[in-house]
Design a protein around this motif. Structure first.
Motif, short mmCIF file in Angstrom:
data_model
loop_
_atom_site.label_atom_id
_atom_site.label_comp_id
_atom_site.label_asym_id
_atom_site.label_seq_id
_atom_site.Cartn_x
_atom_site.Cartn_y
_atom_site.Cartn_z
N PRO A 148 -48.45 -50.74 -1.75
CA PRO A 148 -49.95 -51.09 -1.85
C PRO A 148 -50.00 -50.48 -2.63
O PRO A 148 -49.86 -49.19 -2.86
N ALA A 149 -50.97 -50.71 -3.61
CA ALA A 149 -52.25 -50.29 -4.85
C ALA A 149 -52.87 -48.35 -3.74
O ALA A 149 -53.51 -49.04 -3.04
N GLY A 150 -52.65 -47.80 -4.69
CA GLY A 150 -53.47 -46.56 -3.92
C GLY A 150 -52.59 -45.49 -2.89
O GLY A 150 -52.85 -44.46 -2.05
N ALA A 151 -51.20 -46.65 -2.56
CA ALA A 151 -50.52 -45.73 -1.66
C ALA A 151 -50.36 -44.80 -2.54
O ALA A 151 -49.41 -43.97 -3.42
N THR A 182 -49.61 -37.71 -4.53
CA THR A 182 -49.95 -38.45 -6.31
C THR A 182 -49.70 -40.07 -5.39
O THR A 182 -49.15 -40.43 -4.48
N ALA A 183 -50.81 -40.83 -6.03
CA ALA A 183 -50.78 -42.06 -5.58
C ALA A 183 -49.63 -42.85 -6.71
O ALA A 183 -49.51 -42.43 -7.65
N CYS A 184 -49.15 -43.47 -5.98
CA CYS A 184 -48.01 -44.48 -6.96
C CYS A 184 -49.02 -45.07 -8.21
O CYS A 184 -49.60 -46.23 -8.10
N ARG A 185 -47.98 -45.12 -9.24
CA ARG A 185 -47.78 -46.26 -10.74
C ARG A 185 -47.05 -47.39 -10.00
O ARG A 185 -46.01 -46.77 -10.65
N ASP A 186 -47.72 -48.22 -11.37
CA ASP A 186 -46.70 -49.24 -11.44
C ASP A 186 -45.60 -48.55 -11.93
O ASP A 186 -45.89 -48.39 -13.31
N GLY A 187 -44.64 -49.01 -11.57
CA GLY A 187 -43.05 -48.26 -13.07
C GLY A 187 -42.48 -47.27 -12.61
O GLY A 187 -41.91 -46.39 -13.13
N MET A 188 -43.39 -46.31 -11.76
CA MET A 188 -42.60 -44.99 -11.99
C MET A 188 -41.87 -44.49 -11.09
O MET A 188 -41.12 -45.57 -10.30
N GLN A 189 -41.17 -43.66 -11.45
CA GLN A 189 -39.55 -43.19 -10.35
C GLN A 189 -39.22 -41.51 -10.60
O GLN A 189 -40.24 -41.14 -11.39
N MET A 206 -45.39 -57.22 -8.78
CA MET A 206 -46.04 -56.54 -8.66
C MET A 206 -47.29 -57.29 -8.24
O MET A 206 -47.98 -58.34 -9.20
N THR A 207 -48.86 -57.15 -7.70
CA THR A 207 -50.15 -57.80 -7.59
C THR A 207 -51.50 -57.02 -7.89
O THR A 207 -50.84 -55.67 -8.27
N GLU A 208 -52.64 -57.19 -8.06
CA GLU A 208 -53.44 -56.23 -8.66
C GLU A 208 -53.34 -54.65 -6.96
O GLU A 208 -54.03 -54.41 -7.37
N ARG A 209 -53.06 -55.81 -5.64
CA ARG A 209 -53.17 -55.08 -4.85
C ARG A 209 -52.12 -54.05 -4.43
O ARG A 209 -51.92 -53.74 -3.43
N SER A 210 -50.50 -54.25 -5.43
CA SER A 210 -49.92 -53.74 -5.10
C SER A 210 -48.86 -53.13 -5.89
O SER A 210 -49.68 -53.36 -7.40
N CYS A 211 -47.86 -52.05 -6.02
CA CYS A 211 -47.22 -51.32 -7.05
C CYS A 211 -45.97 -51.50 -7.04
O CYS A 211 -44.94 -51.18 -5.72
N SER A 212 -44.97 -51.37 -8.08
CA SER A 212 -43.75 -51.30 -7.92
C SER A 212 -43.45 -49.70 -8.29
O SER A 212 -44.23 -49.60 -9.61
N VAL A 213 -42.56 -49.51 -6.91
CA VAL A 213 -41.61 -47.94 -8.30
C VAL A 213 -40.23 -47.66 -7.45
O VAL A 213 -39.84 -48.36 -6.88
#
Ligand code: FES
Length: 85
Positions: A18-21, A71-78, A1-8
């Motif tokens: 991408p962050a906010g996707a 709903t926007a993705c948050r890092d770690g979301m399942q 993950m970077t500031e501009r991305s998140c992992s789900v």
């Protein structure tokens, strides 16, 4: 993950978006074109993209009936798709 991305995780498949996707964008990234299963057993997917049709309901971190398009993705979301709804 970077500031501009998140992992789900989508049905156990890890994807980086991408962050906010939106959650529905993450579902497409995972290669799944299913959000819920209808009461008659049909696979359903996002239709309107603006919170009206309710076709994009998924389970997020154990909470059912979350609208994937709103709903926007948050890092770690399942995220689980295919729930009977
Ligand atoms: S796509 Fe219609 S409510 Fe989400």
């Amino acid at each position: 993950m970077t500031e501009r991305s998140c992992s789900v995780t989508i049905d156990g498949i890890a994807v980086t978006v991408p962050a906010g996707a939106s959650v529905v964008a993450a579902i497409v990234t995972a290669g799944t074109l299913r959000t819920r299963t209808s009461m008659t057993g049909q696979c359903r997917f996002a239709l309107c993209g603006m919170g009206r049709c309710q076709e994009c309901r998924v389970t997020v971190d154990g909470q059912p009936h979350v609208l994937a398009c709103r709903t926007a993705c948050r890092d770690g979301m399942q995220i689980q798709t295919g729930t009977l709804a």
